[in-house]
Design an enzyme around this catalytic site. Structure first.
Site, short mmCIF file in Angstrom:
data_model
loop_
_atom_site.label_atom_id
_atom_site.label_comp_id
_atom_site.label_asym_id
_atom_site.label_seq_id
_atom_site.Cartn_x
_atom_site.Cartn_y
_atom_site.Cartn_z
N LYS A 160 53.76 61.09 61.30
CA LYS A 160 52.06 60.87 60.55
C LYS A 160 52.29 59.79 59.94
O LYS A 160 53.27 59.96 58.46
CB LYS A 160 52.45 62.54 60.08
CG LYS A 160 52.64 63.82 60.39
CD LYS A 160 51.44 64.11 60.93
CE LYS A 160 51.23 65.83 61.63
NZ LYS A 160 50.01 65.87 62.07
N ASP A 188 50.70 59.93 65.08
CA ASP A 188 50.05 60.54 64.61
C ASP A 188 48.88 60.10 63.32
O ASP A 188 49.17 60.57 61.98
CB ASP A 188 49.93 61.88 64.06
CG ASP A 188 48.10 63.18 64.34
OD1 ASP A 188 47.66 62.55 64.27
OD2 ASP A 188 48.68 64.40 63.58
N GLU A 214 47.74 59.85 67.93
CA GLU A 214 46.72 60.71 67.81
C GLU A 214 45.41 60.05 66.68
O GLU A 214 45.95 59.61 65.79
CB GLU A 214 47.18 61.91 67.29
CG GLU A 214 47.75 62.52 68.67
CD GLU A 214 49.08 64.11 67.59
OE1 GLU A 214 47.51 65.05 67.20
OE2 GLU A 214 50.14 64.22 68.00
N ASP A 239 42.37 64.11 68.54
CA ASP A 239 42.92 65.88 68.54
C ASP A 239 42.07 65.50 67.90
O ASP A 239 40.99 67.01 68.44
CB ASP A 239 44.42 65.37 67.79
CG ASP A 239 44.98 66.62 67.33
OD1 ASP A 239 44.19 67.38 67.75
OD2 ASP A 239 45.84 66.82 66.43
N LYS A 263 44.70 72.45 70.90
CA LYS A 263 45.64 73.47 70.28
C LYS A 263 44.61 74.91 69.75
O LYS A 263 43.10 74.64 70.14
CB LYS A 263 45.63 72.93 68.60
CG LYS A 263 46.16 71.64 68.78
CD LYS A 263 45.80 70.64 67.21
CE LYS A 263 46.92 70.34 66.83
NZ LYS A 263 46.82 69.08 65.33
MG MG Z 1 47.88 65.39 65.64
#
Ligand code: MG
Length: 365
Positions: A160, A188, A214, A239, A263
């Site tokens: 992240k 991401d 991402e 995303d 997702k």
């Molecule tokens: Mg993501």
């Protein structure tokens, strides 16, 4: 078959605090439902509200769940398109709570057919290895965590980022130097960079063999993505820019992404996720299966969908490994290290633990 009633639970799962670019979560804001029918079958669904990204909270999900349950009472759960359209006609958005109801319908349909959900969807099992996520922190702390994950058997790290771009480069450099060349690293930014930050960060990280990045920028900069793709040495995965198959089509047609992250909390569940995967597959764009902070219940539904979706080539299925302090699921996905598998039982093959449910606030509609 008719829906007789629905049980709705405030399914809070205590967690070690988890930080990404947009904020910190102390517990997973999940909702669990059971949709009962007059045929002796019930379907289960779970969703995980992630307010900083999707804009739904656990409380908005619970409120909407009571509305949805009332709408469905007395209707045929096997008429899936009609049931989902009923929810879309009632309210736009609210994709997270819609996903719990969508999954419950698929669970009922597959149980009614006597098949595991992936077989009901026409899929077959394959090897699925998840990545494991490292939250944002000081570069040396993140490198240490990367080493710990690799020592525990992880071969794919998801990092992240999305704060200060220069420090983000240092974070990735530190992790790559710590783990060596053989571990896959994907990153991401969770919309954390401006266009200029994204160019600097991605070009600065190009030498560290990053699988993809991402969502580098806020979705309102989507019109800059084609230019960013030209300048980035790292592949870009959409995303937050792709909730449904219309978003997927727009991103693909405008050359705004190399990959797409699916997702259920964005798509509203399996039905729309199939359309995203098909749209991407027909354009040669591979997908990832991702999630928010779901337990092994929703994770089981995701694995069934993955088995039925050969164009999903990346797996970010570590949601319940990210500091969940309790496991409220019986049956369902099993982990062998970072590899996932599930026993063949009808439906999604997962349910909530009754002892855990006794502690949860509950509504019956
Ligand atoms: Mg993501």
């Amino acid at each position: 078959m008719r829906i007789s009633y629905t049980d709705i639970y405030r399914f809070s799962i205590p967690m070690v605090p988890f930080t990404i670019a947009t904020g910190t979560m102390n517990y997973a804001q999940n909702v669990f439902i059971r949709v009962y029918t007059d045929a002796g079958i019930y379907g289960v669904g779970e969703c995980s509200a992630f307010p900083m990204i999707v804009g739904e909270t656990q409380d908005t999900c619970l409120l909407m769940a009571r509305e949805f349950a009332a709408l469905w009472k007395g209707t045929n759960p096997l008429d899936m398109e009609a049931r989902l359209q009923q929810l879309h006609s009632f309210t736009a958005g609210n994709t997270t709570i819609k996903s719990a109801f969508d999954v419950a319908l698929y669970d009922i349909a597959a149980k009614n057919a006597g098949q595991p959900l992936y077989q009901y969807l026409g899929g077959t099992k394959r090897v699925v290895e998840t990545d494991i996520t490292i939250g944002i922190g000081e570069p040396d702390v993140m490198a240490k965590q990367a080493l710990d994950f690799v020592a525990s058997g992880a071969t794919i790290l998801k990092v992240k980022l999305g704060k200060d771009a220069q420090t983000d480069i240092a974070r990735v450099k530190g992790i790559r130097e710590a783990v060596g060349p053989d571990v896959k690293i994907r990153i991401d930014a969770n919309q954390g960079w401006s266009f200029d930050d994204a160019v600097m960060a991605l070009q600065g990280m190009g030498q560290y063999d990053i699988e993809f990045c991402e969502q580098p920028m806020r979705t309102w900069f989507d019109d800059s993505l084609p230019e960013l793709l030209q300048l980035s040495p790292i592949k870009i995965m959409a995303d937050e820019s792709v909730y449904n198959h219309h978003d997927a089509r727009k991103q693909i047609k405008s050359h705004s992404c190399d990959y797409i992250n699916i997702k259920f909390s964005k798509s509203g569940g399996i039905n729309e996720a199939i359309k995203i995967q098909d749209t991407a597959a027909s354009a040669g764009i591979a997908c990832m299966m991702g999630g928010m902070l779901e337990s092994r219940i929703a994770l089981s539904a995701k694995l069934h969908f993955v088995y039925a979706s050969p164009n999903i080539r990346f797996y970010d299925l570590d949601t319940c490994m990210l500091g969940h302090l309790e496991d409220p699921c019986v049956g369902g996905v099993k982990f062998d290290g970072y590899f996932l598998d599930i026993v063949d039982t009808p439906g999604i093959g997962a349910d909530a633990d009754e002892v855990f449910l006794e502690k949860c606030e509950k509504w019956v509609i």
